[in-house]
Write a protein that holds these residues in place. Structure first.
Motif, mmCIF file in Angstrom:
data_model
loop_
_atom_site.group_PDB
_atom_site.id
_atom_site.type_symbol
_atom_site.label_atom_id
_atom_site.label_comp_id
_atom_site.label_asym_id
_atom_site.label_seq_id
_atom_site.Cartn_x
_atom_site.Cartn_y
_atom_site.Cartn_z
ATOM 1 N N ALA A 1 -17.022 4.515 16.243
ATOM 2 C CA ALA A 1 -15.593 4.615 16.518
ATOM 3 C C ALA A 1 -15.156 6.066 16.724
ATOM 4 O O ALA A 1 -15.581 6.964 15.981
ATOM 5 N N VAL A 2 -14.313 6.269 17.726
ATOM 6 C CA VAL A 2 -13.613 7.534 17.931
ATOM 7 C C VAL A 2 -12.183 7.335 17.438
ATOM 8 O O VAL A 2 -11.463 6.472 17.953
ATOM 9 N N ILE A 3 -11.789 8.103 16.443
ATOM 10 C CA ILE A 3 -10.488 7.957 15.795
ATOM 11 C C ILE A 3 -9.707 9.260 15.991
ATOM 12 O O ILE A 3 -10.193 10.344 15.656
ATOM 13 N N VAL A 4 -8.479 9.132 16.522
ATOM 14 C CA VAL A 4 -7.668 10.301 16.854
ATOM 15 C C VAL A 4 -6.345 10.256 16.085
ATOM 16 O O VAL A 4 -5.583 9.284 16.199
ATOM 17 N N ASP A 5 -6.072 11.299 15.295
ATOM 18 C CA ASP A 5 -4.793 11.426 14.573
ATOM 19 C C ASP A 5 -4.336 10.110 13.945
ATOM 20 O O ASP A 5 -3.228 9.611 14.219
ATOM 21 N N PRO A 6 -5.135 9.505 13.063
ATOM 22 C CA PRO A 6 -4.778 8.186 12.530
ATOM 23 C C PRO A 6 -3.551 8.220 11.616
ATOM 24 O O PRO A 6 -3.404 9.103 10.771
ATOM 25 N N TRP A 7 -2.683 7.247 11.793
ATOM 26 C CA TRP A 7 -1.479 7.075 10.969
ATOM 27 C C TRP A 7 -1.114 5.594 10.991
ATOM 28 O O TRP A 7 -1.336 4.933 12.008
ATOM 29 N N PRO A 8 -0.639 4.998 9.892
ATOM 30 C CA PRO A 8 -0.213 5.581 8.624
ATOM 31 C C PRO A 8 -1.355 5.712 7.624
ATOM 32 O O PRO A 8 -1.914 4.697 7.173
ATOM 33 N N GLU A 9 -1.659 6.920 7.273
ATOM 34 C CA GLU A 9 -2.777 7.187 6.366
ATOM 35 C C GLU A 9 -2.496 6.715 4.949
ATOM 36 O O GLU A 9 -3.416 6.439 4.174
ATOM 37 N N PHE A 10 -1.218 6.582 4.571
ATOM 38 C CA PHE A 10 -0.891 6.219 3.192
ATOM 39 C C PHE A 10 -1.321 4.798 2.862
ATOM 40 O O PHE A 10 -1.435 4.432 1.686
ATOM 41 N N LEU A 11 -1.568 3.975 3.877
ATOM 42 C CA LEU A 11 -2.041 2.612 3.624
ATOM 43 C C LEU A 11 -3.550 2.535 3.439
ATOM 44 O O LEU A 11 -4.092 1.465 3.165
ATOM 45 N N LEU A 12 -4.239 3.683 3.593
ATOM 46 C CA LEU A 12 -5.692 3.689 3.488
ATOM 47 C C LEU A 12 -6.167 4.761 2.507
ATOM 48 O O LEU A 12 -6.761 5.775 2.897
ATOM 49 N N PRO A 13 -5.919 4.581 1.217
ATOM 50 C CA PRO A 13 -6.470 5.512 0.228
ATOM 51 C C PRO A 13 -7.997 5.420 0.186
ATOM 52 O O PRO A 13 -8.588 4.499 0.753
ATOM 53 N N ALA A 14 -8.623 6.370 -0.469
ATOM 54 C CA ALA A 14 -10.084 6.473 -0.429
ATOM 55 C C ALA A 14 -10.789 5.200 -0.870
ATOM 56 O O ALA A 14 -11.766 4.773 -0.254
ATOM 57 N N ASP A 15 -10.293 4.570 -1.937
ATOM 58 C CA ASP A 15 -10.974 3.371 -2.424
ATOM 59 C C ASP A 15 -10.796 2.181 -1.485
ATOM 60 O O ASP A 15 -11.461 1.151 -1.650
ATOM 61 N N HIS A 16 -9.932 2.302 -0.503
ATOM 62 C CA HIS A 16 -9.751 1.248 0.490
ATOM 63 C C HIS A 16 -10.515 1.549 1.782
ATOM 64 O O HIS A 16 -10.414 0.808 2.752
ATOM 65 N N LEU A 17 -11.285 2.645 1.768
ATOM 66 C CA LEU A 17 -12.135 3.003 2.914
ATOM 67 C C LEU A 17 -13.615 2.967 2.555
ATOM 68 O O LEU A 17 -14.466 3.330 3.377
ATOM 69 N N SER A 18 -13.932 2.500 1.363
ATOM 70 C CA SER A 18 -15.309 2.572 0.871
ATOM 71 C C SER A 18 -16.282 1.714 1.677
ATOM 72 O O SER A 18 -17.485 1.978 1.683
ATOM 73 N N ALA A 19 -15.783 0.696 2.373
ATOM 74 C CA ALA A 19 -16.673 -0.183 3.145
ATOM 75 C C ALA A 19 -16.922 0.333 4.562
ATOM 76 O O ALA A 19 -17.698 -0.272 5.309
ATOM 77 N N VAL A 20 -16.291 1.440 4.931
ATOM 78 C CA VAL A 20 -16.492 1.991 6.280
ATOM 79 C C VAL A 20 -17.838 2.692 6.330
ATOM 80 O O VAL A 20 -18.089 3.634 5.572
ATOM 81 N N SER A 21 -18.701 2.244 7.216
ATOM 82 C CA SER A 21 -20.058 2.802 7.250
ATOM 83 C C SER A 21 -20.533 3.194 8.647
ATOM 84 O O SER A 21 -21.578 3.828 8.779
ATOM 85 N N VAL A 22 -19.810 2.829 9.699
ATOM 86 C CA VAL A 22 -20.283 3.149 11.041
ATOM 87 C C VAL A 22 -19.990 4.616 11.358
ATOM 88 O O VAL A 22 -19.099 5.232 10.755
ATOM 89 N N PRO A 23 -20.723 5.209 12.301
ATOM 90 C CA PRO A 23 -20.446 6.598 12.686
ATOM 91 C C PRO A 23 -19.030 6.732 13.255
ATOM 92 O O PRO A 23 -18.566 5.884 14.010
ATOM 93 N N ILE A 24 -18.367 7.824 12.887
ATOM 94 C CA ILE A 24 -17.010 8.106 13.343
ATOM 95 C C ILE A 24 -16.943 9.508 13.923
ATOM 96 O O ILE A 24 -17.463 10.466 13.334
ATOM 97 N N GLN A 25 -16.295 9.611 15.069
ATOM 98 C CA GLN A 25 -15.897 10.907 15.611
ATOM 99 C C GLN A 25 -14.396 11.019 15.382
ATOM 100 O O GLN A 25 -13.625 10.213 15.897
ATOM 101 N N LEU A 26 -13.979 11.998 14.598
ATOM 102 C CA LEU A 26 -12.598 12.088 14.142
ATOM 103 C C LEU A 26 -11.935 13.338 14.725
ATOM 104 O O LEU A 26 -12.451 14.452 14.576
ATOM 105 N N TRP A 27 -10.797 13.128 15.399
ATOM 106 C CA TRP A 27 -10.086 14.214 16.078
ATOM 107 C C TRP A 27 -8.736 14.467 15.412
ATOM 108 O O TRP A 27 -8.034 13.523 15.030
ATOM 109 N N SER A 28 -8.380 15.754 15.334
ATOM 110 C CA SER A 28 -7.100 16.141 14.751
ATOM 111 C C SER A 28 -6.363 17.100 15.660
ATOM 112 O O SER A 28 -6.935 18.061 16.178
#
Length: 331
Positions: free
Chosen positions: A216-243
């Protein structure tokens, strides 16, 4: 800018740009028990020379209904931002198609440039990921050239709320608890989703995950407040993250919230910080008409060259998807 005027401006944007060798078709995913009908478009490799392709009332740069070139092609699905549309990243889609990818994008129901009654609502923030899952189902099933797609090589591109959507698709679990603690922030109080969560409302449909998406290519993701760290623990695929650059955060969105998501992910993504870019620098270049009608999304900071940046942006995205999707290629 909302409604018809904004839609017309976006149509002009789409008409003003050209691609090198992308075929293009409009698509419609029929309404079903899974959700309402969804409009969109597909870009794909095509050997025919460039020409404008018109479909209905939207001028799509590319070759209309050109025969698809190639087999076992990787698929990229795209999720647009808040009140955006399926063509908001048409130059990125065309660049990927020129590089050998099939690219499909849809207008999220109730959160697009024409219909945005559900923008920022619990229904939309829970349902957007299901739209993308339905898009993958359509492309692998009902799309006329579905047999030409390699179902082991599927990637995702998501911008802004589409970046949030992408994170949910690849395993993120939105925090929809009653009285969501981050909704106590003053700047979030006006959001419909916060009012709904405060009242104890639950989404009608659970957010959808799709293990078929391998990168996944993820660019400026929002709303980040709905995804705290413990709610992202199952994410395992490679990510390209842009800011984008938070020095432009006076617009309310730039610089939020890729760095926060980066620090919450269980493994480090491929990180790209774009100095002097505002949030809208990732959208396709604007026509003169659109620049006049929608200056907020078309005006870049002094010294920033959106056209030059997109050349680099596209090259990095193509390289990332080639690296991480080729590993799953069928033999």
């Amino acid at each position: 800018m909302h409604g018809f005027k904004f839609a017309v401006a976006l149509i002009l944007l789409f008409a003003a740009c050209a691609t090198d060798a992308a075929g293009v078709r409009r698509i419609k995913i029929d309404a079903s028990a899974a959700g309402p009908w969804i409009a969109g478009a597909v870009w794909y490799p095509c050997a025919t020379s460039v020409q404008d392709a018109r479909s209905d009332d939207v001028a799509l740069s590319g070759v209309k209904d050109c025969p698809l070139s190639g087999n076992k092609l990787p698929l990229i699905v795209m999720s647009h931002g808040r009140t955006g549309w399926f063509g908001g990243h048409h130059d990125t889609a065309a660049a990927l198609a020129d590089a050998g990818f099939v690219v499909a994008a849809v207008a999220h129901p109730n959160d697009n440039e024409r219909y945005h009654d559900g923008t920022d609502s619990l229904e939309v923030l829970a349902g957007r990921s299901g739209d993308i899952k339905r898009l993958v189902d359509f492309m692998l099933g009902d799309w006329p050239d579905a047999s030409r797609i390699d179902d082991h090589r599927i990637g995702l591109f998501g911008f802004s709320v589409g970046g949030y959507t992408g994170l949910v698709v690849i395993g993120g679990d939105p925090d929809f608890r009653k009285g969501q603690p981050r909704c106590a922030r003053t700047d979030l109080r006006p959001l419909p989703v916060c009012a709904q969560l405060d009242s104890g409302e639950l989404p009608m449909d659970a957010p959808a995950h799709d293990s078929r998406v391998k990168a996944a290519v993820i660019v400026d993701p929002w709303p980040e407040f709905l995804l705290p760290a413990d709610h992202l623990s199952a994410v395992s695929v490679p990510i390209q993250l842009w800011s984008s650059d938070p020095s432009h955060q006076a617009d309310g969105v730039s610089g939020c919230c890729a760095a926060t998501i980066r620090d919450r992910l269980p493994s480090q993504p491929e990180w790209h910080f774009v100095a002097n870019a505002n949030h809208f620098a990732f959208l396709a270049l604007c026509s003169p008409k659109l620049a006049q009608d929608a200056p907020r999304i078309c005006t870049d900071p002094p010294g920033f060259d959106r056209a030059a940046f997109h050349q680099t942006f596209h090259a990095e995205i193509i390289a990332f998807f080639r690296k991480h999707l080729n590993a799953g290629q069928k033999q």
